[in-house]
Scaffold this active site. Structure first.
Site, PDB file in Angstrom:
ATOM      1  N   ASP A   1       0.861  -1.194   0.000  1.00 38.77           N
ATOM      2  CA  ASP A   1       0.000   0.000   0.000  1.00 38.77           C
ATOM      3  C   ASP A   1       0.898   1.245   0.000  1.00 38.77           C
ATOM      4  OD1 ASP A   1      -2.201   1.862   0.509  1.00 38.77           O
ATOM      5  OD2 ASP A   1      -3.355   0.116   1.072  1.00 38.77           O
TER       6      ASP A   1
ATOM      7  N   HIS B   1       2.096   2.025  -3.192  1.00 40.39           N
ATOM      8  CA  HIS B   1       1.185   2.998  -3.793  1.00 40.39           C
ATOM      9  C   HIS B   1       1.729   4.418  -3.743  1.00 40.39           C
ATOM     10  CE1 HIS B   1      -2.499   0.093  -3.230  1.00 40.39           C
ATOM     11  NE2 HIS B   1      -1.521  -0.413  -3.936  1.00 40.39           N
TER      12      HIS B   1
END
Ligand SMILES: *[C@@H]1O[C@H](CO)[C@@H](O)[C@H](O)[C@H]1NC(C)=O
Ligand SMILES: *[C@@H]1O[C@H](CO)[C@@H](O)[C@H](O)[C@H]1NC(C)=O
Ligand SMILES: *[C@@H]1O[C@H](CO)[C@@H](O)[C@H](O)[C@H]1NC(C)=O
Ligand SMILES: *[C@@H]1O[C@H](CO)[C@@H](O)[C@H](O)[C@H]1NC(C)=O
Ligand SMILES: *[C@@H]1O[C@H](CO)[C@@H](O)[C@H](O)[C@H]1NC(C)=O
Ligand SMILES: *[C@@H]1O[C@H](CO)[C@@H](O)[C@H](O)[C@H]1NC(C)=O
Length: 408
Positions: free
Chosen positions: A231, A254
């Site tokens: 993430d 991310h």
């Protein structure tokens, strides 16, 4: 420790006025003398019954902490090297009588069975709660054994490997955190934090495994760190002000994210953020600000500079129409205002055509967005593009490739 606060304010003030400060000094800004006094008492977890043989060592750690925390002068909680200690979810609660250093030289392992977590409603593996003048360092490793969590990520509550909750004057240094259950390291309601030389690693496909998550925290610097996870490498959410992230290698993951902010009509505020000297490799986003429609508050005074992108899918993105739920998100009047964002000296490759995306709110557009010396090309060498809606008050300095939409 007041020094940290002053220096952070000083750095931010300078950066925000766009002056030049050396970004290559390795020095830490913390007054380490507090922790290097030769008068500290050492509490070795082995002396409290820790075995490091695969049995549960939590009780021994709790006893050692209780002693270290109540010592009348600076103390060290020592976790010896070359051993693996198994810890069930534990809370190390302060405030302590004197500064405490948790010196982790060995490895801490989370239980590999989910049933060992049930008693703990917080779903936090290791929590430092309400501390003041705490340092955690030593070159050791925290292994969150997250695999069992990732398989069921939708069915269980969010969790974190290491949580610093309500801390003041904190140093976290020289530590590896791997395979976190979800968020690896969370700073929540802290002030004056100096985090450096942190390595975070979990697989690209592990769900919700943010590297470092920052909530409600003032004056924090994260530097000289390597973060790869499933993430965000670093996510900064509401109540955070005075955040510096510098000399970071990010990927996979991310990217670096401010938000999401304003979900469920909430009030959100993030300001004075500097992201400097960062390399992003193969991430889905690069530098991202994301807010939900219907929120209130602001994200402002944000600088992203000296960034190298390598095959990043959405290198620069502001999305004020963020929607991460099953039901559709309806158009709403209110929004978290995004303003005064500077992107400067950013180069590299974009894995998709749109290297710059500003998807701003119709009712509260993005304001005062500056782009300076940007060169982002397609991974295959093709030209990239900018996509934008609802941006007012643009500024461009130097070359900007792709050209900002307003100038197309
Ligand atoms: C943290 O410590 C405070 C006391 O300082 C306590 O009231 C609170 O319940 C603790 N929080 C958690 C999440 O354990
Ligand atoms: C999730 O959190 C809620 C509220 O804190 C709690 O009632 C519930 O038992 C938790 N579920 C699991 C699976 O831990
Ligand atoms: C910032 O947002 C938090 C909620 O995350 C809120 O409690 C706080 O009052 C807000 N502060 C300001 C200055 O708006
Ligand atoms: C959103 O807010 C409503 C009303 O305050 C509340 O009932 C609901 O649980 C909230 N949803 C989330 C996802 O926080
Ligand atoms: C803006 O974001 C929303 C939600 O992610 C998306 O549906 C919409 O197509 C985007 N608009 C533009 C212009 O990219
Ligand atoms: C890149 O350009 C070439 C030649 O113009 C084209 O064939 C190719 O489809 C382009 N690739 C992308 C991803 O747009």
């Amino acid at each position: 420790m007041a020094q940290v606060k002053l220096l952070l304010l000083f750095m931010l003030t300078f950066f925000l006025h766009n002056l030049c400060l050396s970004s290559h000094s390795q020095s830490s800004f913390v007054d380490t003398q507090v922790w290097s006094s030769s008068h500290h008492k050492v509490f070795n977890v082995e002396h409290f019954g820790a075995k490091g043989d695969g049995t549960d060592d939590s009780k021994a750690f709790e006893k050692a902490w209780a002693k270290a925390c109540s010592a009348s002068s600076s103390s060290i909680l020592l976790v010896p090297k070359n051993k693996k200690y198994t810890l069930k979810p534990v809370e190390f609660r302060g405030p302590c009588k004197s500064p405490v250093t948790v010196l982790i030289k060995g490895t801490l392992e989370a239980p590999s069975k989910l049933s060992d977590w049930d008693a703990n409603k917080m779903n936090t593996w290791i929590m430092f709660n309400t501390t003041k003048n705490l340092a955690v360092r030593g070159g050791g490793m925290l292994d969150g054994k997250g695999q069992v969590w990732w398989q069921k990520s939708c069915k269980i509550n969010s969790s974190m490997a290491l949580l610093f909750r309500k801390c003041k004057n904190l140093v976290v240094e020289d530590m590896t955190v791997k395979d976190g259950q979800q968020i690896h390291v969370w700073f929540r309601r802290c002030s004056n934090v100096d985090a450096s030389k942190i390595t975070i690693s979990s697989p690209d496909e592990s769900p919700n495994t943010d590297g470092i998550h920052i909530t409600d925290t003032k004056n924090i610097i994260i530097q000289n760190s390597i973060i790869g996870s499933g993430d965000d490498c670093i996510s900064i959410v509401s109540g955070s002000r005075g955040v510096i992230a510098r000399k970071i290698l990010c990927g996979p993951g991310h990217g670096i994210s401010i938000g999401s902010l304003g979900s469920n009509h909430s009030l959100a505020n993030v300001s004075d953020v500097l992201v400097d000297d960062v390399r992003l490799t193969g991430t889905t986003n690069g530098l991202r600000i994301k807010t939900w429609q219907g929120g209130r508050g602001y994200a402002k005074h944000i600088i992203f500079q000296n960034i190298v992108m390598d095959n990043v899918k959405r290198p620069i993105i502001i999305n004020q129409n963020y929607c991460d739920q099953d039901e559709p998100c309806y158009v709403q009047e209110s929004a978290v205002a995004v303003s005064r964002v500077l992107y400067k000296n950013i180069k590299g490759t974009s894995a998709s055509k749109a290297a710059i995306t500003f998807n701003c709110s119709q009712s509260i557009p993005c304001r005062h967005i500056s782009l300076q010396n940007i060169n982002l090309v397609g991974e295959d060498g093709n030209a990239s593009t900018s996509v934008c809606s609802n941006v007012v008050h643009w500024k461009q300095d130097g070359n900007v490739i792709p050209a900002p939409c307003a100038l197309n």
